[in-house]
Design a protein around this motif. Structure first.
Motif: not given
Lengths: 353, 310, 277
Positions: B25-30, B17-18
């Motif tokens: 990748h992280q944004a997409r997973l979020g 949730l950052t």
């Protein structure tokens, strides 16, 4: 420029706008209708490997096949065939039904009122219940009533209508004996009653034959309610969505600030605005019922256009199938256009533009 | 380890949730996690998901799950047994076949029809819609005119006419349904395309020298996907109902295939005395299309918060 | 003299899934037959205050107060019927944008007579006469024509005048104007303000003028409340505006451009955490 000149100019502009609207309408109608004919032509002549064989059967002798081919003009190039087809269709000539040996057009004229009557009853039920339910669901958003309306609607979207028809026949006709058996009238009346318009409810009321009216009602109520449920699911859902949209508008706050009662705000101010898109929805569902009646008519032996098409299908009577498709398609297009016009009339913002 | 195991879920969430993701990748997973949270709060939507997952599992393991043969029955000893008879949980039909087994095996047909129609119709609609929207001008006018013509048709009747010409059968039913299903997708894709066509990021890609094909395929189509998926999911119930309707009219799957609509048609003759023969397959259709509708509703609410609760 | 409106420790809260949002946090003020301005930025709670006084806080909002009374009526104890009787006839509200706040499918005349006929037992003809009179009072030159127009057919300024006519036709004692000119062109703003000013003065109404525009409020009102994050941070007579002490008000004042002054660097509001405390 004087005021009179200005208003004259405005009126002229308005008339020109109106003419443009109608012109565009006419062009849309014409192209859509042409498309309909092109597609049915394609289905009838191009998709089957040999349309002649489809008519005379696989085992016909070669000489017969050739004779029929020439008779029907199938030896001509496709584009010529299409123009002949167009001309025939525009004059209402869809060929002869193999099954009934009548011209398809006459057959359709005969069966269409039955479908119209059924779809009308269905839409009246669907809109008469669906609109209030949708309004209540929107006003009490998130409440128990809202959930119920939502679930009733979702089931209406998900249930196979022919299955529901069979079960309701089992329950209301066979077990409870509340309604009459499939068909439009009891056999005893079938021979004594001469319809005028073909809409039995209307005809019976018009000629004051109350026993026949009651009988027709007992026959139509079950299939009519089923179609009604079908359209209720759609109409209530859309009503809820439109009403939620309207109830969030500023003019609702203003109406409250004027001290109006909630009832007037909801059922007059908001609904009057939601009615504009709702008309389209109801017209669409009406058109949808005309086609949805195919399955319902089969289940309830309702002698309308749907039953006519399915009977013809089972007997490989392509003329009748395509003729029925064209007629339903045309009505469908006409209703769509009509609802568009009505939309313009209801909404002052688009009126006269 | 004791320490990290208690803090892991918390930091996982934080990572997802950052506000400042370190990678795409992280944004997409979020994003996916937020969507999932919104989706899973909706009990009805989760019910729909469970139904569809169950359907998929049943279809995969149909051979293992079905207690009897779906096509060969016991004509001598097991005709028209009522539900609850020993070995026949949902009863048997007029040919002594176990209805439950037929439903289980029939789930494969239902799933295949839905999947095939979606695979055929959605890309066609997507392609026509994005091309029309991106190209504009005459291309747009002609393509949309054709779409409107198809849209103006009554769907079931058109499918009927197609099947009548092609001949009855499940393959032709799929083709006919697909032929009548693509126009709404084209409309939708066009609307989405018009929304992004003039945005700055498309201009940027264009400045970098991307070809129109590349722009449409790599940069516009992905933008249409989420609303298209929602729409297709919502349409799946309709596809199932149309396929079942064609089956009921004898134009879809042919006996002895255990297609649910066909099963209702053959059970129709016994409706008065052996009600279960027609009732059970109808219930199956109802549950599955309800599942798709609930799932589609939930997806729409989760993917498009603006429309939530509408 | 007893005040027209007494507000004591008014708070408006919205419960949400992520916690309670406090839109208005315990504000108190009194209003006589005067013009009171409420100034603040978006989200400061000024509109929520206005709506709470009208009883128009949308659900699930909760209004609490130690006292909330309007010319002798205890609004805290008022039921929906009492509210409805008061709204439109004794207290009224003007909204921001006539494009959205007038019902698009009803003619302007119908919307004005609706207020009248809802609150007073008047004949159709009488209602029409009074609506035309009211349209004239808001300086519409051809009321007969405007009466039959739909809201989309008139300009923003004309629409806002129709809105004023609709809300004042029953002669309320209190008017809450929520950003009544923010959606209008600058030239039209002054006209509409002038009309509002005259009607309020002539009828001896109390006015609550809600705006984000300190300059406008100071030129128009007798007294100003400055709101920030749901609280009143400063209360001043407009004459004393230059003596404002609170840093937020000072910040707002410093943002007002003056002729002949150098604007470099552009002054920016330096927010302090303790303002919101």
């Amino acid at each position: 420029m004087t005021a009179i000149e200005a208003s004259k100019l405005a009126r002229r502009r308005r008339i020109r706008g109106l003419a443009l609207t109608f012109g565009r309408f006419a062009i849309m109608l014409a192209t859509t209708f042409l498309g309909l004919l092109a597609v049915t032509f394609f289905i009838g002549r191009v998709v089957p490997i040999d349309p002649v064989l489809a008519i005379v059967g696989d085992r016909a002798p070669a000489a017969v096949v050739e004779r029929v081919r020439e008779q029907m003009g199938f030896n001509l190039p496709l584009w010529q065939q299409f123009f002949i087809y167009l001309r025939q269709a525009l004059t209402g000539d869809f060929g002869v039904s193999v099954l009934t040996t009548n011209p398809v057009f006459d057959d359709i004229l005969r069966v269409f009122p039955a479908t119209l009557e059924l779809a009308t009853v269905g839409t009246l039920i669907g809109a008469g219940l669906g609109v209030p339910l949708g309004v209540i669901a929107a006003v009490r958003r998130g409440s128990f009533a809202d959930q119920i309306v939502r679930i009733v609607g979702l089931i209406g979207y998900s249930v196979p209508i022919f299955w529901l028809g069979l079960l309701s026949l089992l329950l209301f006709y066979a077990r409870l004996k509340w309604v009459a058996y499939p068909g439009r009238l009891d056999v005893a009346y079938e021979y004594t009653f001469t319809p005028i318009t073909g809409l039995y409810l209307f005809d019976a009321a018009w000629t004051r034959q109350w026993d026949i009216l009651w009988d027709a009602f007992r026959h139509i109520i079950l299939p009519g309610s089923l179609l009604g449920y079908f359209s209720l699911a759609y109409i209530s859902r859309m009503t809820r969505s439109f009403m939620l949209n309207e109830l969030g508008q500023e003019y609702i706050v203003a109406a409250r600030a004027k001290g109006l009662s909630e009832r007037r705000i909801v059922w007059f101010h908001a609904l009057r605005n939601a009615a504009v898109p709702l008309v389209t929805v109801i017209a669409l569902s009406y058109a949808g019922l005309l086609e949805g009646s195919v399955l319902t008519e089969t289940v309830f032996s309702w002698p309308g256009i749907g039953l006519y098409i399915t009977n013809s299908l089972q007997n490989a009577d392509m003329n009748a199938v395509l003729g029925g498709t064209i007629v339903i398609g045309t009505v469908f297009i006409a209703i769509n256009m009509f609802s568009d016009l009505l939309y313009r009339l209801l909404d002052p913002r688009t009126r006269m533009r | 380890m004791t320490d990290s195991s208690s803090s892991t879920p918390e930091s996982w969430r934080d990572w997802l949730l950052t506000a400042e993701p370190h990678s795409r990748h992280q944004a997409r997973l979020g994003r996916a996690y937020v969507t999932w949270r919104r989706f899973s709060e909706n009990r009805l939507a989760v019910t729909g998901l469970v139904i569809i997952l169950a359907l998929v599992l049943i279809a995969i393991f149909a051979d293992l799950l079905a207690p009897h043969s779906a096509t060969v029955g016991n004509l001598a000893g097991a005709r028209l047994l009522p539900p609850g008879s020993s070995g026949f949980l949902l009863g048997s039909d007029d040919q002594g076949r176990d209805i439950l087994s037929r439903l289980i095996v029939g789930s494969r047909i239902t799933l295949a029809v839905v999947a095939l129609v979606a695979i055929i119709a959605a890309p066609v609609g997507l392609l026509i819609g994005t091309v029309a929207g991106f190209a504009g001008g005459y291309v747009d006018a002609v393509l949309m005119r054709i779409t409107d013509i198809f849209l103006a048709f009554p769907k079931l009747i058109l499918a009927l006419a197609f099947v009548a010409a092609l001949g009855p059968g499940i393959e032709n039913a799929v083709i006919a349904i697909a032929l009548t299903s693509w126009p709404p997708y084209a409309r939708l894709a066009r609307a989405e395309t018009l929304g992004v066509r003039n945005s700055d990021y498309i201009a940027a890609v264009r400045l970098m020298g991307a070809s129109p094909t590349r722009i449409v395929v790599r940069h516009i189509m992905p933008m249409c996907l989420s609303s298209l998926i929602v729409r297709v999911t919502l349409d799946m119930a309709g596809i199932i109902l149309t396929a079942a309707g064609l089956g009921f009219l004898g134009l879809g799957a042919q006996p002895p295939m255990p297609e649910w609509g066909t099963m209702i048609a053959s059970g129709r003759r016994f409706i008065l005395d052996q009600w279960w023969v027609a009732t059970m397959p109808g219930l199956a259709i109802l549950v599955v299309s309800l599942g798709f509708n609930l799932l589609g509703d939930g997806l729409r609410d989760a993917l498009d918060p603006r429309e939530a609760g509408r | 003299m007893k005040p027209l409106l007494t507000v004591n420790k008014l708070s408006v809260t919205y419960p949400t899934r992520t916690g309670v949002i406090e839109a208005v946090r315990g504000i108190s003020f009194e209003l006589g037959r005067e013009r009171l301005g409420i100034v603040g930025e978006s989200g400061s709670g000024k509109s929520q205050t206005g709506r709470a006084i009208m009883g128009l806080t949308p659900p699930p909002g909760i209004v609490r107060a130690d006292a909330l009374s309007f010319s002798g009526v205890d609004l805290l104890k008022a039921g929906p019927a009492t509210w409805r009787d008061m709204r439109g006839s004794r207290m009224a509200m003007i909204l921001q944008d006539p494009k959205f706040s007038l019902n698009p499918v009803m003619t302007i005349g119908r919307q004005i007579t609706e207020t009248l006929r809802h609150h007073e037992n008047v004949s159709k003809r009488e209602a029409r006469r009074r609506a035309l009179e009211m349209l004239e009072a808001v300086q519409i030159t051809d009321p007969e024509r405007v009466f039959d127009l739909y809201p989309y057919e008139v300009s923003g300024g004309m629409g806002q005048r129709a809105m004023i006519a609709m809300m004042l036709v029953c002669g309320p004692e209190l008017l809450i104007a929520d950003e009544p000119t923010s959606a209008l062109d600058v030239t039209v703003q002054l006209e509409v303000l002038g009309i509002l000013d005259r009607l309020v003065r002539d009828n001896g109404m109390g006015l609550i003028f809600i705006s984000h525009d300190l300059r406008l409020v100071s030129s128009f009102c007798d007294r100003v409340l400055v709101m920030y994050a749901g609280r009143i941070v400063e209360e001043l007579a407009t004459a004393d505006l230059s003596k404002a002490t609170h840093p937020y008000t000072r910040g707002l004042l410093d943002c007002t451009p003056k002729i002949g002054e150098s604007r470099h660097p552009l002054p920016v509001l330096e927010r302090q955490k303790e303002w919101a405390a």
